[in-house]
Design an enzyme around this catalytic site. Structure first.
Site, PDB file in Angstrom:
ATOM      1  N   CYS A   1       0.809  -1.227   0.000  1.00 22.10           N
ATOM      2  CA  CYS A   1       0.000   0.000   0.000  1.00 22.10           C
ATOM      3  C   CYS A   1       0.840   1.274   0.000  1.00 22.10           C
ATOM      4  CB  CYS A   1      -0.960   0.002   1.179  1.00 22.10           C
ATOM      5  SG  CYS A   1      -2.033  -1.437   1.191  1.00 22.10           S
TER       6      CYS A   1
ATOM      7  N   HIS B   1      -3.698   7.117   3.408  1.00 22.53           N
ATOM      8  CA  HIS B   1      -4.087   5.849   2.790  1.00 22.53           C
ATOM      9  C   HIS B   1      -5.453   5.447   3.343  1.00 22.53           C
ATOM     10  CE1 HIS B   1      -4.153   1.834   1.359  1.00 22.53           C
ATOM     11  NE2 HIS B   1      -3.801   1.255   2.488  1.00 22.53           N
TER      12      HIS B   1
ATOM     13  N   ASN C   1     -10.203  -0.180   0.352  1.00 20.46           N
ATOM     14  CA  ASN C   1      -8.747  -0.058   0.350  1.00 20.46           C
ATOM     15  C   ASN C   1      -8.217  -0.506  -1.020  1.00 20.46           C
ATOM     16  OD1 ASN C   1      -5.991  -0.418   0.635  1.00 20.46           O
ATOM     17  ND2 ASN C   1      -6.120  -1.457   2.613  1.00 20.46           N
TER      18      ASN C   1
HETATM   19  C1  LIG Z   1      -9.970  -5.860   9.896  1.00 21.54           C
HETATM   20  C2  LIG Z   1     -10.623  -4.927  10.877  1.00 21.54           C
HETATM   21  C3  LIG Z   1     -11.661  -4.060  10.172  1.00 21.54           C
HETATM   22  C4  LIG Z   1     -11.331  -5.744  11.952  1.00 21.54           C
HETATM   23  O1  LIG Z   1     -11.926  -4.872  12.888  1.00 21.54           O
HETATM   24  P1  LIG Z   1     -11.746  -5.178  14.435  1.00 21.54           P
HETATM   25  O2  LIG Z   1     -12.536  -4.167  15.161  1.00 21.54           O
HETATM   26  O3  LIG Z   1     -10.267  -5.228  14.696  1.00 21.54           O
HETATM   27  O4  LIG Z   1     -12.425  -6.579  14.566  1.00 21.54           O
HETATM   28  P2  LIG Z   1     -11.802  -7.924  15.156  1.00 21.54           P
HETATM   29  O5  LIG Z   1     -10.718  -8.415  14.270  1.00 21.54           O
HETATM   30  O6  LIG Z   1     -11.480  -7.690  16.579  1.00 21.54           O
HETATM   31  O7  LIG Z   1     -13.026  -8.905  15.023  1.00 21.54           O
HETATM   32  C5  LIG Z   1     -14.162  -8.730  15.805  1.00 21.54           C
HETATM   33  C6  LIG Z   1     -15.164  -9.794  15.428  1.00 21.54           C
HETATM   34  O8  LIG Z   1     -15.743  -9.482  14.152  1.00 21.54           O
HETATM   35  C7  LIG Z   1     -15.685 -10.636  13.309  1.00 21.54           C
HETATM   36  N1  LIG Z   1     -15.566 -10.206  11.928  1.00 21.54           N
HETATM   37  C8  LIG Z   1     -14.450 -10.030  11.214  1.00 21.54           C
HETATM   38  N2  LIG Z   1     -14.775  -9.643   9.965  1.00 21.54           N
HETATM   39  C9  LIG Z   1     -16.114  -9.568   9.911  1.00 21.54           C
HETATM   40  C10 LIG Z   1     -17.015  -9.227   8.906  1.00 21.54           C
HETATM   41  N3  LIG Z   1     -16.623  -8.855   7.693  1.00 21.54           N
HETATM   42  N4  LIG Z   1     -18.338  -9.225   9.206  1.00 21.54           N
HETATM   43  C11 LIG Z   1     -18.777  -9.586  10.428  1.00 21.54           C
HETATM   44  N5  LIG Z   1     -17.953  -9.930  11.411  1.00 21.54           N
HETATM   45  C12 LIG Z   1     -16.629  -9.933  11.163  1.00 21.54           C
HETATM   46  C13 LIG Z   1     -14.479 -11.391  13.790  1.00 21.54           C
HETATM   47  O9  LIG Z   1     -14.592 -12.734  13.419  1.00 21.54           O
HETATM   48  C14 LIG Z   1     -14.557 -11.194  15.290  1.00 21.54           C
HETATM   49  O10 LIG Z   1     -15.494 -12.110  15.804  1.00 21.54           O
HETATM   50  P3  LIG Z   1     -15.225 -12.892  17.186  1.00 21.54           P
HETATM   51  O11 LIG Z   1     -15.085 -11.824  18.205  1.00 21.54           O
HETATM   52  O12 LIG Z   1     -16.441 -13.717  17.318  1.00 21.54           O
HETATM   53  O13 LIG Z   1     -13.962 -13.644  16.928  1.00 21.54           O
HETATM   54  C15 LIG Z   1      -9.561  -4.015  11.565  1.00 21.54           C
HETATM   55  O14 LIG Z   1      -8.759  -4.791  12.428  1.00 21.54           O
HETATM   56  C16 LIG Z   1      -8.665  -3.337  10.569  1.00 21.54           C
HETATM   57  O15 LIG Z   1      -9.099  -2.512   9.784  1.00 21.54           O
HETATM   58  N6  LIG Z   1      -7.357  -3.624  10.634  1.00 21.54           N
HETATM   59  C17 LIG Z   1      -6.421  -3.015   9.721  1.00 21.54           C
HETATM   60  C18 LIG Z   1      -6.516  -3.710   8.414  1.00 21.54           C
HETATM   61  C19 LIG Z   1      -5.840  -2.983   7.302  1.00 21.54           C
HETATM   62  O16 LIG Z   1      -5.880  -1.789   7.253  1.00 21.54           O
HETATM   63  N7  LIG Z   1      -5.237  -3.733   6.411  1.00 21.54           N
HETATM   64  C20 LIG Z   1      -4.644  -3.222   5.244  1.00 21.54           C
HETATM   65  C21 LIG Z   1      -3.365  -2.608   5.539  1.00 21.54           C
HETATM   66  S1  LIG Z   1      -2.800  -1.709   4.154  1.00 21.54           S
END
Ligand SMILES: CC(C)(COP(=O)(O)OP(=O)(O)OC[C@H]1O[C@@H](n2cnc3c(N)ncnc32)[C@H](O)[C@@H]1OP(=O)(O)O)[C@@H](O)C(=O)NCCC(=O)NCCS
Length: 329
Positions: free
Chosen positions: A115, A256, A286
């Site tokens: 990215c 970003h 993204n």
């Molecule tokens: C991926 C992201 C949105 C997840 O959000 P979060 O608040 O951290 O959520 P968590 O990972 O703690 O997951 C919480 C719950 O939601 C669930 N979940 C994950 N994706 C889901 C979706 N698309 N829909 C519904 N539930 C979902 C998980 O399974 C988890 O369930 P559990 O508690 O029963 O295990 C967040 O971590 C994020 O944006 N991270 C950075 C990613 C990024 O920017 N990547 C690219 C880098 S360039």
């Protein structure tokens, strides 16, 4: 002061027409519009059709940037394409773009920084042009990340979209404007947090790898989130300090577009209020290396920024990589 200043003289973008909404995704994996919107800020993403290639969008974005500047393709000396989803293993997507737009006097190459690919490329192009080695460079971020997406993994498949953005840089006699400062950094110890673990030359694709989808994106979202806030914030601060520009002087911050909560956390750290932060994540998700140049082109064409304005950009991505740039337009 260097002999030359490096200015943005044109911008362009291109995204696929096909749109995938959160509602559409809720029919593919167990998710909901409510979850995706509140956790990420994403509502829709543009997804390339099967016949469309990364170089289609990259070339279109470049042609639009050249038209915007009123410069012929033959006048371009360098083409950088930041991408991890090039058309082919080789030749580079940059060479394919060069042929397509007719920039026959250029040297063209791809840069792999996930990215951060656009901002890493911007740093390299600026360094070259500042020395007087060439007058014009196209700097592109272009990705078809949906081709690397595991459509059965709700943790990742809701996040990504496709598209391309390009800027045309031009070296001019030093005038104190243009690209004021850039910053790039990596930490390969964090490679496993965000990667496509198999399917490269170390473990070429086999039926078993394709079946297990381990050639697709895997991510530890929580850890990526924390690191993204810290690293993008520090990168933005680094270019402000280097140029001696205060956050209050920034007309627009273009981060970003990975997650609205990451963007808000960084803006708060930097002391930049929401009105001066460009956000289009709801429309595109993204788009990896393409996200900053797509947003930059949108903001410029919408008149949100113009000559004399200070624009701050920052990105982070797999590798880990992170970078920033400060421009005076
Ligand atoms: C991926 C992201 C949105 C997840 O959000 P979060 O608040 O951290 O959520 P968590 O990972 O703690 O997951 C919480 C719950 O939601 C669930 N979940 C994950 N994706 C889901 C979706 N698309 N829909 C519904 N539930 C979902 C998980 O399974 C988890 O369930 P559990 O508690 O029963 O295990 C967040 O971590 C994020 O944006 N991270 C950075 C990613 C990024 O920017 N990547 C690219 C880098 S360039």
């Amino acid at each position: 002061m260097p002999e030359f200043s490096v200015h943005v003289v044109g911008t362009g973008r291109a995204v696929p027409e096909r749109v995938l909404t959160n509602e559409d995704l809720s029919r593919i994996v167990q998710t909901s519009d409510e979850w995706i919107t509140t956790r990420t800020g994403i509502k829709r993403r543009h997804v390339a059709a099967d016949h469309e290639r990364n170089s289609d969008f990259a070339a279109l974005a470049c042609s639009r940037a050249l038209a915007d500047a009123g410069c012929p393709a033959e006048s371009v000396d360098y083409i950088f394409v930041g991408t991890v989803t090039g058309d082919l293993i080789f030749p580079s997507t940059a060479c394919l773009v060069q042929a397509r737009i007719g920039a026959h006097n250029a040297a063209a190459w791809d840069l792999s920084a996930a990215c951060s690919g656009f901002l890493f490329s911007l740093e390299q192009a600026t360094a070259l042009l500042r020395t007087g080695r060439g007058k014009r460079a196209l700097v592109v971020g272009s990705e078809l990340l949906t081709r690397l997406t595991n459509w059965q993994d709700r943790n990742t498949c809701v996040l990504f979209g496709d598209g391309a953005g390009a800027v045309l840089l031009e070296a001019r006699p030093a005038d104190g404007g243009g690209v004021l400062a850039t910053f790039s950094r990596s930490d390969g110890r964090l490679a496993d947090l965000l990667s496509a673990p198999q399917g490269g030359s170390a473990e070429p694709p086999t039926p078993a790898i394709i079946e297990a989808r381990t050639n697709k994106i895997q991510m530890k979202g929580n850890e990526v989130f924390k690191y993204a806030v810290r690293s993008m914030g520090a990168a933005a601060q680094a270019v402000l300090s280097e140029a001696g520009v205060g956050a209050e002087q920034i007309k627009l911050f273009i981060p970003h577009q990975a997650n609205i909560r990451i963007i808000e956390a960084i803006a708060t750290r930097l002391g930049i209020d929401a009105e001066r932060v460009y956000v289009n994540i709801a429309e595109y998700g993204n788009t990896s290396a393409a996200s900053v140049p797509i947003a930059f082109d949108e903001a410029r064409r919408a008149g949100r920024i113009g000559p004399g304005d200070h624009v701050l950009m920052a990105a982070f991505g797999g590798g880990f990589t992170w970078g920033s740039a400060l421009l005076k337009l």
